[in-house]
Design an enzyme around this catalytic site. Structure first.
Site, short mmCIF file in Angstrom:
data_model
loop_
_atom_site.label_atom_id
_atom_site.label_comp_id
_atom_site.label_asym_id
_atom_site.label_seq_id
_atom_site.Cartn_x
_atom_site.Cartn_y
_atom_site.Cartn_z
N SER A 105 0.82 -1.22 0.00
CA SER A 105 0.00 0.00 0.00
C SER A 105 0.86 1.26 0.00
O SER A 105 2.00 1.28 0.46
CB SER A 105 -0.91 0.03 1.23
OG SER A 105 -1.60 -1.17 1.37
N1 SAH Z 1 -0.47 -4.80 3.97
C1 SAH Z 1 0.14 -5.30 2.76
C2 SAH Z 1 -0.78 -5.07 1.60
C3 SAH Z 1 -0.77 -6.25 0.68
S1 SAH Z 1 -2.06 -6.26 -0.53
C4 SAH Z 1 1.49 -4.66 2.58
O1 SAH Z 1 1.79 -3.71 3.30
O2 SAH Z 1 2.27 -5.13 1.76
C5 SAH Z 1 -3.31 -7.22 0.27
C6 SAH Z 1 -2.91 -8.58 0.75
O3 SAH Z 1 -4.11 -9.22 1.22
C7 SAH Z 1 -2.34 -9.50 -0.32
O4 SAH Z 1 -1.13 -10.02 0.13
C8 SAH Z 1 -3.41 -10.59 -0.46
O5 SAH Z 1 -2.86 -11.86 -0.76
C9 SAH Z 1 -4.04 -10.59 0.92
N2 SAH Z 1 -5.37 -11.18 0.99
C10 SAH Z 1 -6.41 -11.06 0.12
N3 SAH Z 1 -7.47 -11.76 0.55
C11 SAH Z 1 -7.09 -12.34 1.72
C12 SAH Z 1 -7.75 -13.20 2.65
N4 SAH Z 1 -8.99 -13.62 2.48
N5 SAH Z 1 -7.05 -13.60 3.74
C13 SAH Z 1 -5.77 -13.20 3.94
N6 SAH Z 1 -5.11 -12.40 3.11
C14 SAH Z 1 -5.75 -11.96 2.02
#
Ligand code: SAH
Length: 224
Positions: A74
């Protein structure tokens, strides 16, 4: 006092990074981030360590960046904003994070709250994040490879929950795992999404809509 990170590779991308980082902090202030602890932790957490080498030179720009598997780290403004909202009603002891991704938001949280419980559905992303958090010696992070839409009931209830992937509707399981007084910070929606803050009160739930956002979708199931 925010927890320190060890200085392993903190200056790994050279002296220019210090100036670039200060510029980023100024930008966050200009955009309305006021929590000084949050600003301090963003300033001193090496975002470049959470990116692949090819992307690391852009780490201190205020933009979302790719981390593989069609996922993104993000934008710093959003990380700071969500963290500030989570902490707005006072310090948090037990925080559940949905979507570990690169582990950057996890690291920011780990330095500001008691314990972080972080759930990720894509195993290789989780493994990389685990290594990075270990490198930074952040030991108050607990990880789970699972569908975060179900929360992590065994470790709840939580006085904070922060989701970094957007469901169409807020999953009931997350609401149920909030302790009284607990706050859930979550992007909600499909094509258009809004950041919401839900507080559990004695009477029920109080919802506040904050601003339009753009997150990857929350997906069911897990990926090995
Ligand atoms: N906070 C992260 C943002 C990553 S993008 C950072 O700082 O890098 C969102 C993340 O949510 C992705 O890694 C994706 O795989 C995860 N995600 C999506 N659906 C999910 C679910 N149902 N349970 C766990 N993780 C999930």
């Amino acid at each position: 006092m925010a927890k320190a990170v060890s200085n392993v590779d903190v200056n790994g991308i050279g002296m220019t990074s210090q100036r670039t980082r200060e510029r980023l902090i100024q930008r966050l202030v200009d955009q309305g981030i006021t929590n000084l602890k949050v600003l301090d932790v963003v300033r001193s957490t090496p975002r470049h360590l959470f990116l692949d080498e090819a992307m690391a030179h852009r780490a201190y720009e205020d933009v979302a960046l790719p981390i593989g598997f069609q996922q993104t780290l993000s934008q710093p403004y959003i990380v700071a904003r969500m963290t500030e909202l989570l902490l707005a009603a006072g310090p948090r002891e037990r925080v559940l994070e949905i979507g570990t991704g690169s582990g950057y938001q996890t690291a920011i949280l780990a330095r500001l709250v008691g314990e972080v419980y972080s759930v990720e559905r894509i195993r290789p992303l989780q493994q990389k994040a685990r290594q990075r958090l270990r490198q930074l010696k952040l030991r108050n992070v607990h990880m789970n490879h699972a569908d975060g839409g179900l929360g992590w009931p065994e470790r709840g209830p939580y006085d904070g929950i922060l989701a970094t992937a957007a469901p169409e509707r807020i999953p009931e399981d997350l609401l149920q795992q909030l302790a009284p007084g607990g706050r859930l910070v979550i992007p909600v929606g499909g094509e258009t999404q809004h950041l919401q803050v839900v507080t559990r009160t004695h009477e029920g739930f109080d919802t506040q809509i904050v601003e339009a956002v753009n997150f990857v979708p929350l997906r069911p199931g897990t990926v090995k």
